[in-house]
Design an enzyme around this catalytic site. Sequence first.
Site, mmCIF file in Angstrom:
data_model
loop_
_atom_site.group_PDB
_atom_site.id
_atom_site.type_symbol
_atom_site.label_atom_id
_atom_site.label_comp_id
_atom_site.label_asym_id
_atom_site.label_seq_id
_atom_site.Cartn_x
_atom_site.Cartn_y
_atom_site.Cartn_z
ATOM 1 N N LYS A 137 7.941 -0.720 -4.323
ATOM 2 C CA LYS A 137 8.706 0.395 -3.752
ATOM 3 C C LYS A 137 10.177 0.011 -3.560
ATOM 4 O O LYS A 137 11.067 0.841 -3.670
ATOM 5 C CB LYS A 137 8.097 0.852 -2.431
ATOM 6 C CG LYS A 137 6.796 1.639 -2.638
ATOM 7 C CD LYS A 137 6.263 2.212 -1.355
ATOM 8 C CE LYS A 137 4.849 2.717 -1.495
ATOM 9 N NZ LYS A 137 4.701 4.089 -1.909
ATOM 10 N N LYS A 229 0.056 1.818 -12.690
ATOM 11 C CA LYS A 229 -0.692 2.962 -12.174
ATOM 12 C C LYS A 229 0.097 4.263 -12.326
ATOM 13 O O LYS A 229 1.335 4.246 -12.374
ATOM 14 C CB LYS A 229 -1.081 2.745 -10.705
ATOM 15 C CG LYS A 229 0.054 2.831 -9.715
ATOM 16 C CD LYS A 229 -0.483 2.999 -8.299
ATOM 17 C CE LYS A 229 0.664 3.364 -7.358
ATOM 18 N NZ LYS A 229 0.261 3.917 -6.082
ATOM 19 N N LYS A 232 3.730 9.156 -8.572
ATOM 20 C CA LYS A 232 4.660 10.305 -8.476
ATOM 21 C C LYS A 232 6.090 9.894 -8.743
ATOM 22 O O LYS A 232 6.879 10.656 -9.276
ATOM 23 C CB LYS A 232 4.649 10.859 -7.047
ATOM 24 C CG LYS A 232 3.412 11.518 -6.616
ATOM 25 C CD LYS A 232 3.517 11.835 -5.119
ATOM 26 C CE LYS A 232 2.160 11.698 -4.469
ATOM 27 N NZ LYS A 232 2.137 10.944 -3.237
HETATM 28 N N1 AQP Z 1 -2.831 5.912 -9.932
HETATM 29 C C1 AQP Z 1 -3.696 5.976 -8.929
HETATM 30 N N2 AQP Z 1 -5.013 5.763 -9.155
HETATM 31 C C2 AQP Z 1 -5.917 5.847 -8.139
HETATM 32 N N3 AQP Z 1 -5.568 6.153 -6.866
HETATM 33 C C3 AQP Z 1 -4.278 6.370 -6.597
HETATM 34 N N4 AQP Z 1 -3.609 6.692 -5.473
HETATM 35 C C4 AQP Z 1 -2.289 6.810 -5.727
HETATM 36 N N5 AQP Z 1 -2.060 6.572 -7.036
HETATM 37 C C5 AQP Z 1 -3.265 6.296 -7.601
HETATM 38 C C6 AQP Z 1 -4.265 6.891 -4.186
HETATM 39 O O1 AQP Z 1 -3.863 8.155 -3.678
HETATM 40 C C7 AQP Z 1 -3.868 8.089 -2.252
HETATM 41 C C8 AQP Z 1 -2.607 8.703 -1.722
HETATM 42 O O2 AQP Z 1 -1.504 8.012 -2.258
HETATM 43 P P1 AQP Z 1 -0.056 8.180 -1.609
HETATM 44 O O3 AQP Z 1 0.600 9.393 -2.117
HETATM 45 O O4 AQP Z 1 -0.162 8.095 -0.161
HETATM 46 O O5 AQP Z 1 0.722 6.928 -2.021
HETATM 47 P P2 AQP Z 1 0.968 6.202 -3.321
HETATM 48 O O6 AQP Z 1 -0.174 5.288 -3.579
HETATM 49 O O7 AQP Z 1 2.249 5.557 -3.058
HETATM 50 O O8 AQP Z 1 1.020 7.321 -4.468
HETATM 51 P P3 AQP Z 1 2.080 7.347 -5.604
HETATM 52 O O9 AQP Z 1 1.828 8.449 -6.515
HETATM 53 O O10 AQP Z 1 2.190 6.009 -6.234
HETATM 54 O O11 AQP Z 1 3.366 7.731 -4.793
HETATM 55 P P4 AQP Z 1 4.798 7.121 -4.862
HETATM 56 O O12 AQP Z 1 5.183 7.110 -6.296
HETATM 57 O O13 AQP Z 1 5.595 8.072 -4.042
HETATM 58 O O14 AQP Z 1 4.702 5.757 -4.274
HETATM 59 C C9 AQP Z 1 -4.025 6.636 -1.860
HETATM 60 O O15 AQP Z 1 -5.343 6.419 -1.405
HETATM 61 C C10 AQP Z 1 -3.788 5.887 -3.135
HETATM 62 O O16 AQP Z 1 -4.566 4.717 -3.197
#
Ligand code: AQP
Length: 365
Positions: A137, A229, A232
């Site tokens: 991040k 992975k 977003k």
């Molecule tokens: N690629 C993924 N595969 C499986 N699970 C995923 N999660 C996120 N990406 C994947 C799971 O979604 C839940 C909520 O995630 P979040 O939005 O709180 O945070 P994140 O993991 O930071 O999601 P992003 O898309 O990667 O957001 P950004 O880009 O903003 O950091 C969690 O349970 C996570 O494990």
Amino acid sequence: MKLKRLLSTSIQEIRNFNNIPSDSRIFSLIQPTGKIHLGNYLGAVKNWKTLSNLSHLENKCIFGVADLHAITIPKLATELKEYRYQAIASLLSSGLDDSQCILYFQSSVPEHTELNWYLTCITSMGQLNRMTQWKSKAKQGENSTITDDKVLESTKAGLLCYPILQIADVLIYKSTHVPVGDDQSQHLELCRDVAERFNSIYQTDYFPIPKTILTSNKKILSLKNPNKKMSKSDPNQNSCVYITDSPEAIKMKIKKATTDSIQGQIYFDPEERPGVSNLINIVAGIKDLSIDETVNEMSHLKDHKQLKDYVSEIIIEEFTPMRLKYNEFMNNKDYLTSIVNKGKEHAKEIAEKNIKEIRTKIGMD
Ligand code: AQP
């Protein structure tokens, strides 16, 4: 020895949902950093729906929007406000039902932040430094460390410390099970460690040691780079399919998905064929099938084009009703507000009782 015990007790696979005791507390949050994508849906939210639908777990589930976490990367106020609505509309349109679970905004229950401070005082900087999520991040390399002056200067304290707030989120409700994607496994290990430390320091068994619930298709990968992975915040938005994408957008993104040059039969091999295997994993997640069952179902597909057409159709079928509901919810923000207000009341009831007990445990009452 300790690691062995944690590994054997911490992960509960999807097929065991019926074995989760009825006195459990299931908890998870999603960040309001945009709409829900395939990774969030298959890695976490679809599980939340399944769990809260189980009659023995009805009203044992608390799900919500982690708005305090979203500001570890600052946003304009108008943007955050809209994202919070989008997140709650996404959860409702993914099938979560507020009569079966609590749905709320994390920031509406200030007990999270009070517990966050108590836990910050018992968590070591070394443990935080070893977490990998803040590094990605903060756009730092995998091996970067906070002891490096440059990293230290450029990394905000919130990004380094947010795993402690996550732990407080889980423990303020004395949660026993946390359904998350695989990327959160490391933070949940830390959570178990801090819960044990609190219990040990204050000579109590107050906090349960929460288990991680992972789906069998734990990690959905980027469509453009199957070595990382789906996320977003990926600058290449073709890497990510959102529940709100139109059928045309879904077809286009899947058509452009990175695969390989291996001709003929479609088969699952994450090492040699990460792109194709990711697509198979997506279908398995949507259809609730094992990888073997999914590959069997796909045995009539003869090439990449047929595979991509098939995957697009499966995703479109799953997401179209959600997209339509999402648009309805976003046109009715009063309704969204009423849902989170009701959720706040229920969540606060639990959190207020628990924080009083926690204050007593540490002599702060
Ligand atoms: N690629 C993924 N595969 C499986 N699970 C995923 N999660 C996120 N990406 C994947 C799971 O979604 C839940 C909520 O995630 P979040 O939005 O709180 O945070 P994140 O993991 O930071 O999601 P992003 O898309 O990667 O957001 P950004 O880009 O903003 O950091 C969690 O349970 C996570 O494990």
